[in-house]
Scaffold this motif. Structure first.
Motif, PDB file in Angstrom:
ATOM      1  N   VAL A 289       0.847  -1.187   0.000  1.00 30.70           N
ATOM      2  CA  VAL A 289       0.000   0.000   0.000  1.00 30.70           C
ATOM      3  C   VAL A 289       0.885   1.242   0.000  1.00 30.70           C
ATOM      4  CG1 VAL A 289      -1.821   1.248   1.217  1.00 30.70           C
ATOM      5  CG2 VAL A 289      -1.770  -1.243   1.290  1.00 30.70           C
ATOM      6  N   ASP A 290       0.786   2.050  -1.042  1.00 29.15           N
ATOM      7  CA  ASP A 290       1.575   3.293  -1.154  1.00 29.15           C
ATOM      8  C   ASP A 290       3.056   3.060  -0.871  1.00 29.15           C
ATOM      9  OD1 ASP A 290      -0.627   4.851  -1.848  1.00 29.15           O
ATOM     10  OD2 ASP A 290      -1.100   5.334   0.244  1.00 29.15           O
ATOM     11  N   GLY A 291       3.599   1.993  -1.416  1.00 24.01           N
ATOM     12  CA  GLY A 291       5.013   1.706  -1.262  1.00 24.01           C
ATOM     13  C   GLY A 291       5.401   1.063   0.065  1.00 24.01           C
ATOM     14  N   THR A 292       4.438   0.776   0.919  1.00 22.94           N
ATOM     15  CA  THR A 292       4.705   0.158   2.215  1.00 22.94           C
ATOM     16  C   THR A 292       4.159  -1.266   2.218  1.00 22.94           C
ATOM     17  OG1 THR A 292       4.492   2.298   3.317  1.00 22.94           O
ATOM     18  CG2 THR A 292       4.341   0.360   4.708  1.00 22.94           C
ATOM     19  N   PHE A 293       4.987  -2.205   2.671  1.00 25.24           N
ATOM     20  CA  PHE A 293       4.546  -3.586   2.788  1.00 25.24           C
ATOM     21  C   PHE A 293       3.933  -3.780   4.168  1.00 25.24           C
ATOM     22  CE2 PHE A 293       5.297  -8.082   3.904  1.00 25.24           C
ATOM     23  CZ  PHE A 293       4.546  -8.664   2.878  1.00 25.24           C
ATOM     24  N   ILE A 294       2.710  -4.323   4.211  1.00 20.12           N
ATOM     25  CA  ILE A 294       1.989  -4.511   5.474  1.00 20.12           C
ATOM     26  C   ILE A 294       1.655  -6.003   5.617  1.00 20.12           C
ATOM     27  CG2 ILE A 294      -0.045  -3.909   6.814  1.00 20.12           C
ATOM     28  CD1 ILE A 294      -0.129  -1.293   5.172  1.00 20.12           C
ATOM     29  N   PRO A 295       2.353  -6.712   6.510  1.00 22.40           N
ATOM     30  CA  PRO A 295       2.050  -8.134   6.740  1.00 22.40           C
ATOM     31  C   PRO A 295       0.990  -8.313   7.830  1.00 22.40           C
ATOM     32  CG  PRO A 295       4.056  -7.561   7.891  1.00 22.40           C
ATOM     33  CD  PRO A 295       3.586  -6.305   7.187  1.00 22.40           C
ATOM     34  N   ARG A 296       0.250  -9.403   7.717  1.00 21.85           N
ATOM     35  CA  ARG A 296      -0.713  -9.813   8.751  1.00 21.85           C
ATOM     36  C   ARG A 296      -0.622 -11.325   8.902  1.00 21.85           C
ATOM     37  NH1 ARG A 296      -6.672  -7.476   8.083  1.00 21.85           N
ATOM     38  NH2 ARG A 296      -6.816  -9.518   7.153  1.00 21.85           N
ATOM     39  N   PHE A 297      -0.807 -11.800  10.127  1.00 19.75           N
ATOM     40  CA  PHE A 297      -0.721 -13.228  10.418  1.00 19.75           C
ATOM     41  C   PHE A 297      -1.940 -13.642  11.232  1.00 19.75           C
ATOM     42  CE2 PHE A 297       3.472 -11.354  10.119  1.00 19.75           C
ATOM     43  CZ  PHE A 297       4.054 -12.136   9.144  1.00 19.75           C
ATOM     44  N   ARG A 298      -2.448 -14.844  10.945  1.00 18.89           N
ATOM     45  CA  ARG A 298      -3.638 -15.328  11.640  1.00 18.89           C
ATOM     46  C   ARG A 298      -3.549 -16.838  11.810  1.00 18.89           C
ATOM     47  NH1 ARG A 298      -7.297 -15.380   7.902  1.00 18.89           N
ATOM     48  NH2 ARG A 298      -7.969 -17.514   8.086  1.00 18.89           N
ATOM     49  N   ALA A 299      -4.081 -17.343  12.923  1.00 17.66           N
ATOM     50  CA  ALA A 299      -4.164 -18.786  13.159  1.00 17.66           C
ATOM     51  C   ALA A 299      -5.548 -19.099  13.708  1.00 17.66           C
ATOM     52  CB  ALA A 299      -3.089 -19.234  14.141  1.00 17.66           C
ATOM     53  N   ASP A 300      -6.135 -20.202  13.244  1.00 23.52           N
ATOM     54  CA  ASP A 300      -7.446 -20.652  13.696  1.00 23.52           C
ATOM     55  C   ASP A 300      -7.323 -22.104  14.145  1.00 23.52           C
ATOM     56  OD1 ASP A 300      -8.673 -18.223  12.736  1.00 23.52           O
ATOM     57  OD2 ASP A 300      -8.606 -19.087  10.728  1.00 23.52           O
ATOM     58  N   TYR A 301      -8.027 -22.440  15.228  1.00 22.43           N
ATOM     59  CA  TYR A 301      -8.042 -23.811  15.730  1.00 22.43           C
ATOM     60  C   TYR A 301      -9.478 -24.153  16.111  1.00 22.43           C
ATOM     61  CZ  TYR A 301      -7.149 -27.924  18.588  1.00 22.43           C
ATOM     62  OH  TYR A 301      -7.153 -29.186  19.103  1.00 22.43           O
ATOM     63  N   HIS A 302     -10.004 -25.258  15.572  1.00 20.32           N
ATOM     64  CA  HIS A 302     -11.372 -25.700  15.848  1.00 20.32           C
ATOM     65  C   HIS A 302     -11.324 -27.142  16.347  1.00 20.32           C
ATOM     66  CE1 HIS A 302     -12.787 -22.253  13.463  1.00 20.32           C
ATOM     67  NE2 HIS A 302     -11.821 -22.586  12.641  1.00 20.32           N
ATOM     68  N   ARG A 303     -12.030 -27.387  17.448  1.00 17.18           N
ATOM     69  CA  ARG A 303     -12.087 -28.740  18.018  1.00 17.18           C
ATOM     70  C   ARG A 303     -13.536 -29.082  18.293  1.00 17.18           C
ATOM     71  NH1 ARG A 303     -11.621 -33.598  18.713  1.00 17.18           N
ATOM     72  NH2 ARG A 303     -10.637 -34.559  20.504  1.00 17.18           N
ATOM     73  N   GLY A 304     -13.997 -30.203  17.742  1.00 19.18           N
ATOM     74  CA  GLY A 304     -15.383 -30.612  17.889  1.00 19.18           C
ATOM     75  C   GLY A 304     -15.528 -31.893  18.678  1.00 19.18           C
ATOM     76  N   PHE A 305     -16.604 -31.956  19.452  1.00 20.80           N
ATOM     77  CA  PHE A 305     -16.907 -33.113  20.276  1.00 20.80           C
ATOM     78  C   PHE A 305     -18.338 -33.545  20.000  1.00 20.80           C
ATOM     79  CE2 PHE A 305     -13.941 -30.368  22.437  1.00 20.80           C
ATOM     80  CZ  PHE A 305     -12.921 -31.231  22.797  1.00 20.80           C
ATOM     81  N   ALA A 306     -18.533 -34.817  19.718  1.00 19.23           N
ATOM     82  CA  ALA A 306     -19.885 -35.337  19.497  1.00 19.23           C
ATOM     83  C   ALA A 306     -20.641 -35.387  20.818  1.00 19.23           C
ATOM     84  CB  ALA A 306     -19.824 -36.730  18.877  1.00 19.23           C
ATOM     85  N   LEU A 307     -21.924 -35.090  20.759  1.00 12.06           N
ATOM     86  CA  LEU A 307     -22.798 -35.188  21.927  1.00 12.06           C
ATOM     87  C   LEU A 307     -23.574 -36.505  21.864  1.00 12.06           C
ATOM     88  CD1 LEU A 307     -24.179 -31.541  22.076  1.00 12.06           C
ATOM     89  CD2 LEU A 307     -22.434 -32.581  23.529  1.00 12.06           C
ATOM     90  N   PRO A 308     -24.145 -36.959  22.993  1.00 15.98           N
ATOM     91  CA  PRO A 308     -24.880 -38.228  22.988  1.00 15.98           C
ATOM     92  C   PRO A 308     -26.105 -38.225  22.074  1.00 15.98           C
ATOM     93  CG  PRO A 308     -24.487 -37.493  25.245  1.00 15.98           C
ATOM     94  CD  PRO A 308     -24.033 -36.405  24.344  1.00 15.98           C
ATOM     95  N   LEU A 309     -26.701 -37.066  21.839  1.00 17.42           N
ATOM     96  CA  LEU A 309     -27.822 -36.990  20.890  1.00 17.42           C
ATOM     97  C   LEU A 309     -27.288 -37.202  19.486  1.00 17.42           C
ATOM     98  CD1 LEU A 309     -29.493 -33.764  22.294  1.00 17.42           C
ATOM     99  CD2 LEU A 309     -30.344 -36.093  22.545  1.00 17.42           C
ATOM    100  N   GLY A 310     -27.990 -37.959  18.678  1.00 18.74           N
ATOM    101  CA  GLY A 310     -27.525 -38.242  17.324  1.00 18.74           C
ATOM    102  C   GLY A 310     -27.304 -36.982  16.496  1.00 18.74           C
ATOM    103  N   HIS A 311     -26.197 -36.914  15.789  1.00 17.43           N
ATOM    104  CA  HIS A 311     -25.872 -35.832  14.861  1.00 17.43           C
ATOM    105  C   HIS A 311     -25.809 -34.467  15.547  1.00 17.43           C
ATOM    106  CE1 HIS A 311     -26.469 -38.895  11.903  1.00 17.43           C
ATOM    107  NE2 HIS A 311     -27.749 -38.999  12.197  1.00 17.43           N
ATOM    108  N   SER A 312     -25.349 -34.441  16.785  1.00 17.76           N
ATOM    109  CA  SER A 312     -25.179 -33.167  17.492  1.00 17.76           C
ATOM    110  C   SER A 312     -23.742 -33.072  17.994  1.00 17.76           C
ATOM    111  CB  SER A 312     -26.166 -33.054  18.650  1.00 17.76           C
ATOM    112  OG  SER A 312     -25.925 -34.066  19.603  1.00 17.76           O
ATOM    113  N   SER A 313     -23.282 -31.834  18.196  1.00 14.32           N
ATOM    114  CA  SER A 313     -21.893 -31.648  18.589  1.00 14.32           C
ATOM    115  C   SER A 313     -21.695 -30.295  19.259  1.00 14.32           C
ATOM    116  CB  SER A 313     -20.979 -31.750  17.364  1.00 14.32           C
ATOM    117  OG  SER A 313     -21.338 -30.770  16.409  1.00 14.32           O
ATOM    118  N   VAL A 314     -20.557 -30.189  19.941  1.00 14.12           N
ATOM    119  CA  VAL A 314     -20.087 -28.916  20.494  1.00 14.12           C
ATOM    120  C   VAL A 314     -18.748 -28.635  19.842  1.00 14.12           C
ATOM    121  CG1 VAL A 314     -19.231 -27.747  22.561  1.00 14.12           C
ATOM    122  CG2 VAL A 314     -21.234 -29.215  22.712  1.00 14.12           C
TER     123      VAL A 314
END
Length: 175
Positions: free
Chosen positions: A33-58
């Protein structure tokens, strides 16, 4: 932009959404941008757990990002707000899961040079329909989801730090 992704998710027979597993990604972006380099960094983490009800999760969905540039540079900031959906759309209907989504805030209302975001999502069992419509326009199921999200931006500067919490729900229909 460069992204490294990993996904190991599991589903049971008859699922309508991911039910258990792990997904993560690491993302690096660079803007010139206008001769300036601008870096950005991002990390995402998703963890799912099945619930006892069929086809449900947290799912626990975490995201963090930062830019080493000055917050006065707009491209150094991350912006949050809205679902990201509109009335007629071709993209995924579950965009409330995206790092930039923050339902309850206007589009791009919340911004910051760095951030932490955490979401807890509960996907309830789908309701399946036997007689809902007619051939060519038939509803097969509806999936309810509930979520709570917390967001903090500009963690390194208390004078401009912004924190927000929201709760929401979404019903997805399959026709």
């Amino acid at each position: 932009e460069a992204t490294l992704r990993f996904s190991d998710v599991r589903n049971s027979l008859g699922y309508v959404d991911e039910e258990t597993g792990v997904k993560w990604n690491v993302n690096a972006q660079g803007y010139q941008v206008d001769g300036t380099f601008i870096p950005r960094f991002r990390a995402d983490y998703h963890r799912g757990f099945a619930l006892p009800l069929g086809h449900s999760s947290v799912w626990l969905r975490q995201s963090a990002g930062f830019s080493p540039r000055d917050r006065s540079q707009p491209f150094a900031n991350f912006f949050f707000g809205g679902f990201g959906n509109n009335y007629v759309d071709h993209a995924d209907e579950k965009r409330y899961r995206e790092y930039y989504a923050f339902p309850g805030a206007d589009l791009n209302e919340i911004g910051g040079r760095n951030y932490l975001k955490s979401t807890v999502e509960v996907n309830l069992p789908p309701w399946r329909f036997q007689r809902a419509g007619k051939p060519g326009f038939y509803a097969t199921w509806m999936r309810p989801a509930l979520f709570v999200t917390g967001l903090a931006t500009d963690l390194d500067d208390e004078s401009v730090r912004r924190t927000a919490i929201d709760t929401g729900a979404q019903l997805d229909f399959r026709f």
